[in-house]
Write an enzyme that holds these catalytic residues in place. Structure first.
Site, PDB file in Angstrom:
ATOM      1  N   LYS A  97       0.850  -1.193   0.000  1.00 25.87           N
ATOM      2  CA  LYS A  97       0.000   0.000   0.000  1.00 25.87           C
ATOM      3  C   LYS A  97       0.886   1.243   0.000  1.00 25.87           C
ATOM      4  CE  LYS A  97      -4.340   0.625   2.409  1.00 25.87           C
ATOM      5  NZ  LYS A  97      -4.964   0.471   3.731  1.00 25.87           N
TER       6      LYS A  97
HETATM    7  C1  E4P Z   1      -8.313   1.008   3.968  1.00 28.75           C
HETATM    8  O1  E4P Z   1      -7.541   0.666   3.156  1.00 28.75           O
HETATM    9  C2  E4P Z   1      -8.302   2.314   4.656  1.00 28.75           C
HETATM   10  O2  E4P Z   1      -7.094   2.503   5.313  1.00 28.75           O
HETATM   11  C3  E4P Z   1      -9.474   2.418   5.580  1.00 28.75           C
HETATM   12  O3  E4P Z   1     -10.624   1.938   4.913  1.00 28.75           O
HETATM   13  C4  E4P Z   1      -9.701   3.781   6.181  1.00 28.75           C
HETATM   14  O4  E4P Z   1     -10.933   3.806   6.880  1.00 28.75           O
HETATM   15  P1  E4P Z   1     -11.325   4.968   7.893  1.00 28.75           P
HETATM   16  O5  E4P Z   1     -11.457   6.235   7.121  1.00 28.75           O
HETATM   17  O6  E4P Z   1     -12.644   4.558   8.479  1.00 28.75           O
HETATM   18  O7  E4P Z   1     -10.231   5.047   8.907  1.00 28.75           O
END
Ligand code: E4P
Length: 271
Positions: A97
């Site tokens: 990522k």
């Molecule tokens: C996933 O890859 C993201 O990091 C995550 O969905 C972020 O979610 P949030 O905005 O609820 O923290």
């Protein structure tokens, strides 16, 4: 639409696989911290390598995103390669990522470091999940750089729109996909009407130009958003455990079950 679990908690991940409803896992530094904090007591240290290996093993055949913590292109490339070399041999399911733009502020010079890192890792056949996507044009550049997935953060767009408008809200509150109408017109962030509208615009652009990059709707906070991500054609939705749990609940389903249970005659039950 594929469903990933947005969690670094092995118990949640294992449970969701047992239910048979998930196709992968996304983690981020905040989710890892949450999982570590839950497990580490009395100053004990978690064996992080073994812990991540557990997640990968239980996900064999399904992708798992591991996020970098570096911010320069060189740092992200080196760390992305290291994470991939260390963990991918376990179950051949790691993707890295990378933030679409790792700059902490507008005046930093590093806006394209994420794109450079995506390009470099993709050229080495390391699948990249491009994260922190808040505009369709960020998604377009990430796809051009070779990202396997782009992750528009739907819930955080809704947070921004509500915050800018001075609305009070809980993070899990539903926000209308078609936008929120006010006396001053529809709220928007540079033409994006809601988190789901951002997902839709990313899907439309990448589909129109035939990119192989998959749109991974992230930051989804309630079941209705999941439905709407599916309706706009997201390839994947990544969901917290609680949102997956919430997807089966309906008052009339409970009511129907109660009445069916009350109506069971012994002759039928004994069949
Ligand atoms: C996933 O890859 C993201 O990091 C995550 O969905 C972020 O979610 P949030 O905005 O609820 O923290």
């Amino acid at each position: 639409m594929k469903i990933f679990i947005d969690s670094a908690d092995v118990d949640e991940i294992q449970q969701a696989y047992k239910w048979g409803v998930i196709d992968g896992v996304t983690t981020n530094p905040s989710l890892i911290k949450k999982a570590v904090d839950r497990r580490v007591g009395d100053g004990k240290k978690l064996d992080m390598k073994g812990y991540v290996a557990q997640i990968l093993e239980m996900s064999k055949g399904n992708p798992v995103s591991l996020e970098v913590t570096e911010r320069s292109a060189e740092g992200m490339i080196a760390q992305g390669k290291k994470l991939f070399e260390m963990f991918n041999p376990i179950a051949q399911n790691v993707n890295i990522k990378i933030p679409v733009n790792p700059a902490l502020a507008d005046d930093e010079a590093s806006h394209f470091d994420g794109i450079k890192a995506i390009r470099s890792l993709a050229e080495d056949n390391i699948p990249v999940n491009c994260t922190l996507v808040f505009t369709p044009e960020q998604a377009l550049l990430a796809a051009k750089a070779g990202a396997a997935f782009v992750s528009p953060f739907a819930g955080r767009v809704d947070d921004l729109l509500r915050k800018n408008a001075g609305m009070s809200f809980e993070k899990s509150d539903y926000y209308p996909a078609e936008g929120h109408d006010t006396e001053g017109g529809l709220l928007h962030d540079d033409g994006v009407l809601s988190g789901i509208d951002l997902v839709r615009q990313c899907v439309d652009i990448l589909d129109y130009y035939g990119f192989e990059t998959e749109v991974l709707a992230a930051s989804l906070r309630n079941p209705r958003q999941v439905r709407e991500a599916a309706l706009v054609g997201a390839d994947i939705a990544t969901l917290p455990f609680t949102v997956i749990q919430g997807m089966l609940k309906h008052v009339k389903t409970f009511e129907g079950m109660n009445s069916f249970m009350n109506d069971i005659v012994p002759e039928y039950a004994e069949l």
